[in-house]
Design an enzyme around this catalytic site. Structure first.
Site, short mmCIF file in Angstrom:
data_model
loop_
_atom_site.label_atom_id
_atom_site.label_comp_id
_atom_site.label_asym_id
_atom_site.label_seq_id
_atom_site.Cartn_x
_atom_site.Cartn_y
_atom_site.Cartn_z
N GLY A 10 0.81 -1.21 0.00
CA GLY A 10 0.00 0.00 0.00
C GLY A 10 0.84 1.26 0.00
O GLY A 10 0.48 2.26 0.63
N ASN A 12 1.55 3.41 -2.39
CA ASN A 12 1.31 4.44 -3.39
C ASN A 12 0.66 5.69 -2.80
O ASN A 12 0.58 6.73 -3.45
CB ASN A 12 0.44 3.91 -4.54
CG ASN A 12 -0.92 3.44 -4.05
OD1 ASN A 12 -0.98 2.43 -3.35
ND2 ASN A 12 -1.99 4.14 -4.40
N GLY A 14 -0.76 7.75 1.24
CA GLY A 14 -0.93 7.75 2.69
C GLY A 14 0.29 7.31 3.47
O GLY A 14 1.43 7.68 3.18
N SER A 138 -3.55 -1.02 14.86
CA SER A 138 -4.31 0.18 15.20
C SER A 138 -4.69 0.14 16.67
O SER A 138 -4.94 -0.94 17.22
CB SER A 138 -5.59 0.27 14.35
OG SER A 138 -6.49 1.24 14.87
N TYR A 177 -13.42 -4.35 11.22
CA TYR A 177 -12.14 -3.65 11.09
C TYR A 177 -11.32 -3.77 12.37
O TYR A 177 -10.13 -4.13 12.33
CB TYR A 177 -12.37 -2.18 10.76
CG TYR A 177 -11.09 -1.37 10.75
CD1 TYR A 177 -10.21 -1.44 9.68
CD2 TYR A 177 -10.76 -0.56 11.83
CE1 TYR A 177 -9.03 -0.72 9.69
CE2 TYR A 177 -9.58 0.16 11.85
CZ TYR A 177 -8.71 0.08 10.78
OH TYR A 177 -7.54 0.79 10.80
#
Length: 302
Positions: A10, A12, A14, A138, A177
């Protein structure tokens, strides 16, 4: 030829992009593989990083075990420096509907956990010690912390493989999540145990980047929810553990590069602070269940 390679999923946009930026700036010896689903966007990100010859774009769809395997199979043929770091960063959050991976598994679990489990398994023999694996989790995995998110619910990995009957509601989508983020913690600690707590020259740590208003994690929200996210979240940066993607990218890159962390493994970091994770994250029974189910699913892909 530069001296060492890091894979960042991931990368690309943020957090992953900012991690790549700071990793490349930290040492001219690093070569970064931007492991992304959309190679055109990956090529654009590589151009923005401005380090030609030190970045490679690799196609990987974490929602497809076949794609993950193909990425890993191609890696040794790219002529890259030895692989010394893997950053499992990519993730998504779905709040409504019924979405499944190419293999038929619930999308949140499939991308946030299973795809990264498969990637780690497939590239493990390519890692050159000393090596570091960093898994982005997280703070929402910990129900004792106020995050505004539903507490994770892990009974078994089997129960997470399929969307609930009728699809996700907003609350259930957010719970899936937070549960996937608990899976990230369980995976990190179990992998560290299986690697002998650093005795094989490979460390494994987990990272909480905090709430990042510009992260793009809300892309699965409704238009109204996305608007609220864009308008209100920047004002929350005065609260604890609310960071820009750039600041969190610096902190994430440090887990790969900081010499003071060379021997630290099996740990959980909130930014730069090493802190305890949730009670359930240390449950060896849950971790073993998750590992065994994930291993079976990945083995079935062959």
């Amino acid at each position: 030829m530069t001296g060492k390679t890091a894979i960042i999923t991931g990368a690309n946009t943020g957090l992953g992009f900012e991690c790549a930026r700071h990793l490349l700036a930290s040492d001219p010896g690093w070569h970064v593989v931007l492991a992304v689903r959309d190679t055109e966007r990956g090529a654009d990100a590589a151009a923005r990083l401005g380090c030609p010859g030190r970045t490679t774009v690799g196609e990987i769809d974490l929602a497809s075990l076949r794609s993950v395997r193909r990425f890993a199979e191609a890696l040794p043929h790219l002529g890259l420096p030895p692989l010394h770091a893997l950053v499992c960063n990519a993730g998504l959050q779905l709040v409504t509907g019924t979405q499944t991976t190419a293999d038929g598994y619930e999308m949140t679990f499939g991308v946030n956990h299973l795809g990264h489990f498969a990637l780690t398994a497939h590239i493990f023999d390519t890692l050159a010690a000393p090596a570091r694996i960093v898994v982005v989790s997280s703070g929402t995995h910990d129900p004792q912390r106020f995050t505004g998110m539903p507490a994770p619910q892990y009974n078994s990995a089997e129960q997470l493989l399929r969307p609930p009957p009728g699809g996700l509601t907003g609350a259930e989508g957010r719970r899936r999540y937070t549960t996937s983020k608990l899976c990230n913690m369980l995976f990190s600690y179990e992998l560290d145990r299986r690697l002998g707590h650093g005795s094989r020259g490979i460390t494994v740590n987990a990272f909480d980047p905090g709430l990042m208003p510009g992260s793009g994690l809300a892309r699965g929200y409704s238009p109204g929810q996305r608007l609220a996210w864009r308008l209100l979240m920047p004002a929350m940066r005065v609260l604890p553990n609310v960071n820009s993607t750039r600041r969190s990218g610096v902190n994430l890159a440090a887990l790969v590069t900081d010499p003071d962390l060379a021997d630290v493994t099996g740990a959980y970091f909130e930014g730069t602070r090493r802190i305890p994770s949730s009670r359930d994250s240390y449950d060896a029974g849950k971790a073993a269940d998750l590992w065994q189910t994930s291993e079976r699913l990945v083995s079935a892909d062959h």
